[in-house]
Design a protein around this motif. Sequence first.
Motif, PDB file in Angstrom:
ATOM      1  N   VAL A  65       0.855  -1.203   0.000  1.00  0.00           N
ATOM      2  CA  VAL A  65       0.000   0.000   0.000  1.00  0.00           C
ATOM      3  C   VAL A  65       0.886   1.246   0.000  1.00  0.00           C
ATOM      4  O   VAL A  65       2.116   1.145   0.078  1.00  0.00           O
ATOM      5  CB  VAL A  65      -0.939   0.028   1.243  1.00  0.00           C
ATOM      6  N   ASP A  66       0.255   2.404  -0.069  1.00  0.00           N
ATOM      7  CA  ASP A  66       1.052   3.643   0.015  1.00  0.00           C
ATOM      8  C   ASP A  66       1.470   3.898   1.460  1.00  0.00           C
ATOM      9  O   ASP A  66       2.620   4.177   1.743  1.00  0.00           O
ATOM     10  CB  ASP A  66       0.226   4.842  -0.498  1.00  0.00           C
ATOM     11  N   VAL A  67       0.479   3.833   2.366  1.00  0.00           N
ATOM     12  CA  VAL A  67       0.757   4.199   3.761  1.00  0.00           C
ATOM     13  C   VAL A  67       0.173   3.145   4.704  1.00  0.00           C
ATOM     14  O   VAL A  67      -1.008   2.803   4.591  1.00  0.00           O
ATOM     15  CB  VAL A  67       0.127   5.571   4.117  1.00  0.00           C
ATOM     16  N   VAL A  68       1.009   2.664   5.626  1.00  0.00           N
ATOM     17  CA  VAL A  68       0.518   1.837   6.734  1.00  0.00           C
ATOM     18  C   VAL A  68       0.507   2.712   7.975  1.00  0.00           C
ATOM     19  O   VAL A  68       1.518   3.350   8.304  1.00  0.00           O
ATOM     20  CB  VAL A  68       1.413   0.604   6.974  1.00  0.00           C
ATOM     21  N   ILE A  69      -0.630   2.756   8.648  1.00  0.00           N
ATOM     22  CA  ILE A  69      -0.725   3.472   9.918  1.00  0.00           C
ATOM     23  C   ILE A  69      -0.889   2.426  11.005  1.00  0.00           C
ATOM     24  O   ILE A  69      -1.790   1.576  10.933  1.00  0.00           O
ATOM     25  CB  ILE A  69      -1.918   4.450   9.908  1.00  0.00           C
ATOM     26  N   VAL A  70      -0.011   2.458  11.992  1.00  0.00           N
ATOM     27  CA  VAL A  70      -0.056   1.457  13.059  1.00  0.00           C
ATOM     28  C   VAL A  70      -0.760   2.080  14.260  1.00  0.00           C
ATOM     29  O   VAL A  70      -0.244   3.003  14.892  1.00  0.00           O
ATOM     30  CB  VAL A  70       1.357   0.976  13.441  1.00  0.00           C
ATOM     31  N   GLY A  71      -1.971   1.576  14.558  1.00  0.00           N
ATOM     32  CA  GLY A  71      -2.748   2.082  15.691  1.00  0.00           C
ATOM     33  C   GLY A  71      -3.977   2.857  15.244  1.00  0.00           C
ATOM     34  O   GLY A  71      -3.865   3.816  14.481  1.00  0.00           O
ATOM     35  N   ALA A  72      -5.154   2.404  15.711  1.00  0.00           N
ATOM     36  CA  ALA A  72      -6.417   3.066  15.350  1.00  0.00           C
ATOM     37  C   ALA A  72      -6.936   3.904  16.518  1.00  0.00           C
ATOM     38  O   ALA A  72      -8.090   3.813  16.912  1.00  0.00           O
ATOM     39  CB  ALA A  72      -7.463   2.043  14.910  1.00  0.00           C
ATOM     40  N   GLY A  73      -6.049   4.708  17.098  1.00  0.00           N
ATOM     41  CA  GLY A  73      -6.454   5.695  18.099  1.00  0.00           C
ATOM     42  C   GLY A  73      -6.809   7.003  17.403  1.00  0.00           C
ATOM     43  O   GLY A  73      -6.925   7.051  16.175  1.00  0.00           O
ATOM     44  N   PRO A  74      -6.959   8.085  18.165  1.00  0.00           N
ATOM     45  CA  PRO A  74      -7.377   9.351  17.561  1.00  0.00           C
ATOM     46  C   PRO A  74      -6.408   9.885  16.508  1.00  0.00           C
ATOM     47  O   PRO A  74      -6.839  10.343  15.439  1.00  0.00           O
ATOM     48  CB  PRO A  74      -7.478  10.311  18.749  1.00  0.00           C
ATOM     49  N   SER A  75      -5.105   9.810  16.776  1.00  0.00           N
ATOM     50  CA  SER A  75      -4.159  10.367  15.793  1.00  0.00           C
ATOM     51  C   SER A  75      -4.131   9.506  14.532  1.00  0.00           C
ATOM     52  O   SER A  75      -4.123  10.034  13.411  1.00  0.00           O
ATOM     53  CB  SER A  75      -2.760  10.503  16.406  1.00  0.00           C
ATOM     54  N   GLY A  76      -4.136   8.191  14.708  1.00  0.00           N
ATOM     55  CA  GLY A  76      -4.060   7.295  13.550  1.00  0.00           C
ATOM     56  C   GLY A  76      -5.280   7.406  12.649  1.00  0.00           C
ATOM     57  O   GLY A  76      -5.158   7.450  11.424  1.00  0.00           O
ATOM     58  N   MET A  77      -6.465   7.450  13.238  1.00  0.00           N
ATOM     59  CA  MET A  77      -7.677   7.506  12.406  1.00  0.00           C
ATOM     60  C   MET A  77      -7.820   8.863  11.716  1.00  0.00           C
ATOM     61  O   MET A  77      -8.315   8.953  10.601  1.00  0.00           O
ATOM     62  CB  MET A  77      -8.905   7.164  13.248  1.00  0.00           C
ATOM     63  N   THR A  78      -7.371   9.931  12.400  1.00  0.00           N
ATOM     64  CA  THR A  78      -7.414  11.251  11.762  1.00  0.00           C
ATOM     65  C   THR A  78      -6.466  11.269  10.559  1.00  0.00           C
ATOM     66  O   THR A  78      -6.842  11.697   9.456  1.00  0.00           O
ATOM     67  CB  THR A  78      -7.004  12.354  12.769  1.00  0.00           C
ATOM     68  N   ALA A  79      -5.263  10.764  10.768  1.00  0.00           N
ATOM     69  CA  ALA A  79      -4.299  10.714   9.661  1.00  0.00           C
ATOM     70  C   ALA A  79      -4.848   9.877   8.509  1.00  0.00           C
ATOM     71  O   ALA A  79      -4.707  10.238   7.333  1.00  0.00           O
ATOM     72  CB  ALA A  79      -2.982  10.126  10.155  1.00  0.00           C
ATOM     73  N   SER A 119     -15.530   5.942  11.268  1.00  0.00           N
ATOM     74  CA  SER A 119     -16.430   6.013  10.119  1.00  0.00           C
ATOM     75  C   SER A 119     -15.868   6.970   9.056  1.00  0.00           C
ATOM     76  O   SER A 119     -15.905   6.670   7.855  1.00  0.00           O
ATOM     77  CB  SER A 119     -17.803   6.476  10.610  1.00  0.00           C
ATOM     78  N   GLY A 120     -15.313   8.100   9.509  1.00  0.00           N
ATOM     79  CA  GLY A 120     -14.743   9.075   8.570  1.00  0.00           C
ATOM     80  C   GLY A 120     -13.567   8.483   7.809  1.00  0.00           C
ATOM     81  O   GLY A 120     -13.461   8.631   6.581  1.00  0.00           O
ATOM     82  N   ALA A 121     -12.684   7.784   8.536  1.00  0.00           N
ATOM     83  CA  ALA A 121     -11.509   7.193   7.878  1.00  0.00           C
ATOM     84  C   ALA A 121     -11.956   6.143   6.862  1.00  0.00           C
ATOM     85  O   ALA A 121     -11.481   6.108   5.719  1.00  0.00           O
ATOM     86  CB  ALA A 121     -10.589   6.568   8.932  1.00  0.00           C
ATOM     87  N   ILE A 122     -12.902   5.301   7.266  1.00  0.00           N
ATOM     88  CA  ILE A 122     -13.364   4.219   6.385  1.00  0.00           C
ATOM     89  C   ILE A 122     -14.113   4.786   5.175  1.00  0.00           C
ATOM     90  O   ILE A 122     -13.883   4.379   4.036  1.00  0.00           O
ATOM     91  CB  ILE A 122     -14.253   3.229   7.176  1.00  0.00           C
ATOM     92  N   SER A 123     -14.985   5.774   5.414  1.00  0.00           N
ATOM     93  CA  SER A 123     -15.742   6.369   4.301  1.00  0.00           C
ATOM     94  C   SER A 123     -14.819   7.038   3.290  1.00  0.00           C
ATOM     95  O   SER A 123     -15.120   7.091   2.100  1.00  0.00           O
ATOM     96  CB  SER A 123     -16.737   7.413   4.805  1.00  0.00           C
ATOM     97  N   SER A 124     -13.691   7.558   3.766  1.00  0.00           N
ATOM     98  CA  SER A 124     -12.748   8.196   2.835  1.00  0.00           C
ATOM     99  C   SER A 124     -11.930   7.174   2.063  1.00  0.00           C
ATOM    100  O   SER A 124     -11.182   7.536   1.162  1.00  0.00           O
ATOM    101  CB  SER A 124     -11.814   9.132   3.604  1.00  0.00           C
ATOM    102  N   PHE A 154      -7.883  15.966  23.722  1.00  0.00           N
ATOM    103  CA  PHE A 154      -7.607  15.207  22.504  1.00  0.00           C
ATOM    104  C   PHE A 154      -7.283  16.039  21.276  1.00  0.00           C
ATOM    105  O   PHE A 154      -6.966  15.491  20.218  1.00  0.00           O
ATOM    106  CB  PHE A 154      -8.780  14.255  22.223  1.00  0.00           C
ATOM    107  N   SER A 155      -7.356  17.399  21.404  1.00  0.00           N
ATOM    108  CA  SER A 155      -7.083  18.215  20.215  1.00  0.00           C
ATOM    109  C   SER A 155      -5.688  17.972  19.666  1.00  0.00           C
ATOM    110  O   SER A 155      -5.487  17.935  18.452  1.00  0.00           O
ATOM    111  CB  SER A 155      -7.273  19.700  20.520  1.00  0.00           C
ATOM    112  N   GLY A 156      -4.710  17.798  20.562  1.00  0.00           N
ATOM    113  CA  GLY A 156      -3.334  17.568  20.115  1.00  0.00           C
ATOM    114  C   GLY A 156      -3.236  16.318  19.257  1.00  0.00           C
ATOM    115  O   GLY A 156      -2.499  16.280  18.268  1.00  0.00           O
ATOM    116  N   MET A 157      -4.011  15.293  19.627  1.00  0.00           N
ATOM    117  CA  MET A 157      -3.983  14.029  18.865  1.00  0.00           C
ATOM    118  C   MET A 157      -4.598  14.232  17.471  1.00  0.00           C
ATOM    119  O   MET A 157      -4.069  13.745  16.472  1.00  0.00           O
ATOM    120  CB  MET A 157      -4.763  12.938  19.610  1.00  0.00           C
ATOM    121  N   LEU A 158      -5.718  14.973  17.434  1.00  0.00           N
ATOM    122  CA  LEU A 158      -6.389  15.191  16.145  1.00  0.00           C
ATOM    123  C   LEU A 158      -5.521  16.068  15.239  1.00  0.00           C
ATOM    124  O   LEU A 158      -5.336  15.778  14.050  1.00  0.00           O
ATOM    125  CB  LEU A 158      -7.757  15.859  16.371  1.00  0.00           C
ATOM    126  N   LEU A 159      -4.974  17.145  15.821  1.00  0.00           N
ATOM    127  CA  LEU A 159      -4.141  18.061  15.030  1.00  0.00           C
ATOM    128  C   LEU A 159      -2.852  17.375  14.574  1.00  0.00           C
ATOM    129  O   LEU A 159      -2.372  17.603  13.467  1.00  0.00           O
ATOM    130  CB  LEU A 159      -3.818  19.317  15.857  1.00  0.00           C
TER     131      LEU A 159
END
Length: 251
Positions: free
Chosen positions: A20-34, A105-110, A230-235
């Motif tokens: 794949v292009d990108v592997v993200i390890v971890g489905a917490g707030p930062s990972g799902m936002t990314a 849901s946002g990550a999956i829908s995208s 959690f803003s720091g994680m999302l940003l």
Amino acid sequence: MITKTIVESASSELAELSQVDVVIVGAGPSGMTAAKYLADAGFRVLVLERKLSFGGGIGGGGMLFHKVVSLREAKEILDDFGVKYVERNGLLVTDASELIAKLASGAISSGAKILLGATVEDVVIRSNPVRVAGVVVQWSAVQIAGLHVDPLSILAKAVVDATGHDAAVIKIVSRKVPELGITPRGSGPMNAAKGEELVVKYTGKVVPGLYATGMAVAELYGLPRMGPIFSGMLLSGKRVAEVVARDLGKS
Ligand code: 48F
């Protein structure tokens, strides 16, 4: 027919996901936002999560209270994911369960794929120049059972450590590839304001092929922990998506 359908569908998809292009390890707030922002930018994104659920530390919130808070700076991200919030004492207040559900849901829908129950236990390294070129994955159930089963590897142009306080990928690279010179310092004591600011500032590339977001950044650079905000994680998740997109040639 049930087994045949599951095995056929899963194996053809896993074959596609082996590169794949990108592997993200971890489905917490930062990972799902990314994951959402990278998928929006047109990258093939795979998120690997060791547990059978996503959300990471969101569900635990602050001492199990079901509300989590963010600074106003994260408003746009909450809006992008359709997360509802109210303002109180200058903070944006959301339900922990809604934040978990809508980030996923946002990550999956995208277009991002999230694989649950998959633990990253090693990395793939390429030389000339030395770089992280993928991850080695084991089913969490196999790992927990302590069985000797050989893992599978997934190749990626970029690997993002979004494993929170574990900083799992960073620690593996630090231990196994000393020539890359990573020494995780462990996060510092609590300072919410400073921690929120610095975690975003230090988000980005760690070594060729490896990026860090969320609390993994704090663990790497010894930044203050910030507790249940959690803003720091999302940003940080949005920031790492921008850096990876720029490095891989899209913005
Ligand atoms: O811990 P986590 O939520 O990381 P984050 O995105 O957010 C941190 C906050 O939750 C909180 C905080 C905020 O102020 O301090 O701690 O940085 O999510 C990390 C996810 O990675 C998974 C883990 O189960 C969790 O869901 N994970 C950890 N190690 C691995 C992993 C691994 N080796 N392989 C796959 N997943």
